[in-house]
Design an enzyme around this catalytic site. Structure first.
Site, mmCIF file in Angstrom:
data_model
loop_
_atom_site.group_PDB
_atom_site.id
_atom_site.type_symbol
_atom_site.label_atom_id
_atom_site.label_comp_id
_atom_site.label_asym_id
_atom_site.label_seq_id
_atom_site.Cartn_x
_atom_site.Cartn_y
_atom_site.Cartn_z
ATOM 1 N N ARG A 196 4.983 45.871 31.287
ATOM 2 C CA ARG A 196 5.575 47.206 31.451
ATOM 3 C C ARG A 196 5.409 47.735 32.864
ATOM 4 N NH1 ARG A 196 2.970 50.705 26.803
ATOM 5 N NH2 ARG A 196 1.262 49.273 27.238
ATOM 6 N N ASP B 162 -1.577 40.680 31.246
ATOM 7 C CA ASP B 162 -0.690 41.215 32.284
ATOM 8 C C ASP B 162 -1.156 40.908 33.707
ATOM 9 O OD1 ASP B 162 1.161 42.383 30.532
ATOM 10 O OD2 ASP B 162 -0.125 44.124 30.251
ATOM 11 N N ARG C 109 23.224 34.976 26.160
ATOM 12 C CA ARG C 109 22.255 35.111 25.075
ATOM 13 C C ARG C 109 20.970 35.751 25.606
ATOM 14 N NH1 ARG C 109 26.019 34.536 22.383
ATOM 15 N NH2 ARG C 109 26.482 32.970 20.797
ATOM 16 N N GLY D 170 -5.447 45.645 24.382
ATOM 17 C CA GLY D 170 -4.673 44.501 23.910
ATOM 18 C C GLY D 170 -5.497 43.223 23.927
ATOM 19 N N ASP E 178 -7.480 47.998 31.909
ATOM 20 C CA ASP E 178 -7.649 49.260 32.628
ATOM 21 C C ASP E 178 -8.273 50.358 31.767
ATOM 22 O OD1 ASP E 178 -6.131 52.066 33.279
ATOM 23 O OD2 ASP E 178 -6.602 50.998 35.120
ATOM 24 N N HIS F 239 5.267 39.507 21.254
ATOM 25 C CA HIS F 239 3.826 39.297 21.106
ATOM 26 C C HIS F 239 3.419 37.835 20.970
ATOM 27 C CE1 HIS F 239 3.884 43.629 20.491
ATOM 28 N NE2 HIS F 239 2.591 43.607 20.754
ATOM 29 N N THR G 266 -6.830 40.637 30.012
ATOM 30 C CA THR G 266 -5.488 41.145 29.715
ATOM 31 C C THR G 266 -4.465 40.127 30.189
ATOM 32 O OG1 THR G 266 -3.824 42.805 30.335
ATOM 33 C CG2 THR G 266 -5.649 42.490 31.862
ATOM 34 N N ASP H 42 -2.975 42.651 35.580
ATOM 35 C CA ASP H 42 -2.716 43.872 36.345
ATOM 36 C C ASP H 42 -3.985 44.617 36.753
ATOM 37 O OD1 ASP H 42 -3.432 44.657 33.797
ATOM 38 O OD2 ASP H 42 -1.849 46.147 33.574
ATOM 39 N N ARG I 162 -7.299 50.609 20.065
ATOM 40 C CA ARG I 162 -7.229 51.632 21.092
ATOM 41 C C ARG I 162 -7.835 52.911 20.496
ATOM 42 N NH1 ARG I 162 -4.097 49.075 24.816
ATOM 43 N NH2 ARG I 162 -2.541 47.622 24.012
ATOM 44 N N ARG J 113 0.838 36.879 23.520
ATOM 45 C CA ARG J 113 -0.569 37.262 23.433
ATOM 46 C C ARG J 113 -1.414 36.262 22.667
ATOM 47 N NH1 ARG J 113 -1.259 43.576 22.141
ATOM 48 N NH2 ARG J 113 -0.594 44.452 24.147
#
Length: 319
Positions: A171, A127, A243, A11, A103, A249, A125, A129, A72, A252
């Site tokens: 995620r 995230d 709401r 990503g 990762d 995206h 990234t 992570d 990817r 990003r």
């Protein structure tokens, strides 16, 4: 060492271009030839390479995304795909490789290192992570994007006296929700790493209404639950107009923050230095404000843990 290459994989993240720029210019300053590999490991396998010079990376430090594009690549997860990539590197005389990504990208870098290629990973990234680093490139920008969106949503939530559920990316990691939720003053934050009781959240909302509160913001990491389902549950339990906004995206993209530009520049320069020192199979992380090189294997085998003290603080401050 005379020639190195750089690629971005997985990503995209704001700041990747700043990292590419730093790798290219730092390498040229030190007398190295630099090759850009387009579309990550897919481009490596197919030989989609382009020579990089000073002009190649002009006026990109402020741009989101990646000028080398990204993709990817399932084929590179196989031994055959890795051998194809190795063959291209050997044929082109490329002795070192800088991989910017997350990762999955680091697993590819590790595979190449085990085949004899000096590889250095730069964590890119949104995230956040990747273990062994406090921050990844792109995370700060993504958090600020969420904060700006939530600030705008709060204006209309206040005007219409509504509860808003905002779903953000994450995620498997709740860092974006956690940091943005604390900074934006969300009433509740839901992350995949921590179990939550929806009824307790609803009770908290009711207590707020009983003391005169007219609006609420709940931030949900996509890995913790679906925003629309949570919004429906709240509406069913309270009857209040609820709401839901899924930011998607938009998180990003955008011009990277000063923090991400600086972090990317520092990491890109250090990656070149490590290659020239003969080091490989390393990832660059930032810990306590200091850049450190750690073994990619360590980063891949260490579980990611969010800063739960922020989670507890957010709960206290949103009482």
């Amino acid at each position: 060492m005379k020639k190195i290459a750089v690629l971005t994989s997985g990503g995209d993240a704001p700041g990747m271009n700043a990292a590419i720029r730093a790798v290219v210019r730092s390498a040229i300053y030190r007398g190295l030839e630099v090759i850009g590999i387009k579309r990550g490991y897919t481009g490596l396998i197919s030989g989609d390479l382009v020579p990089m010079d000073l002009g190649s990376v002009a006026d990109i430090i402020h741009r989101g995304g990646t000028i080398l594009y990204t993709a990817r690549c399932e084929e590179f997860k196989t031994k055959e795909g890795q051998q194809k990539g190795l063959k291209v590197l050997r044929e082109q005389g490329i002795e070192g490789l800088v991989v910017i990504g997350g990762d999955g990208s680091f697993r590819g870098a590790k595979a190449l290192a085990e085949l004899g290629v000096q590889t250095i990973g730069i964590p890119g990234t949104i995230d956040n992570d990747i273990p062994c680093t406090d921050f990844t490139i792109g995370f700060d920008t993504a958090v600020n994007t969420v904060i700006q969106a939530v600030d705008k949503i709060r204006d209309t939530a206040t005007s219409h006296e509504r509860t808003y559920v905002v779903e953000v990316m994450g995620r498997h990691a709740g860092d974006i929700a956690l940091w943005a939720g604390l900074a934006a003053g969300a009433e509740s934050i839901l992350i995949p790493e921590e179990p939550f009781d929806l009824q307790a959240i609803i009770d908290k909302l009711k207590r707020g209404v009983s003391r005169g509160k007219r609006h609420s913001i709940i931030i949900v990491a996509e890995g913790a639950g679906k925003g629309f389902e949570i919004g429906e549950e709240i509406h069913r339990a309270t009857g209040w107009e609820t709401r839901v906004t899924v930011l998607g995206h938009i998180q990003r993209g955008g011009s990277p923050t000063a923090f991400d530009r600086t972090l990317a520049s520092r990491m890109g320069d250090m990656a070149v230095e490590l290659l020239l020192k003969g080091e490989g199979k390393k990832m660059i992380g930032i810990q306590g404000g200091v850049l450190k090189a750690v073994d990619i294997e360590e980063a891949l085998s260490t579980p990611h843990k969010p800063e739960l003290s922020l989670y507890n603080l957010a709960s206290i401050l949103s009482i």
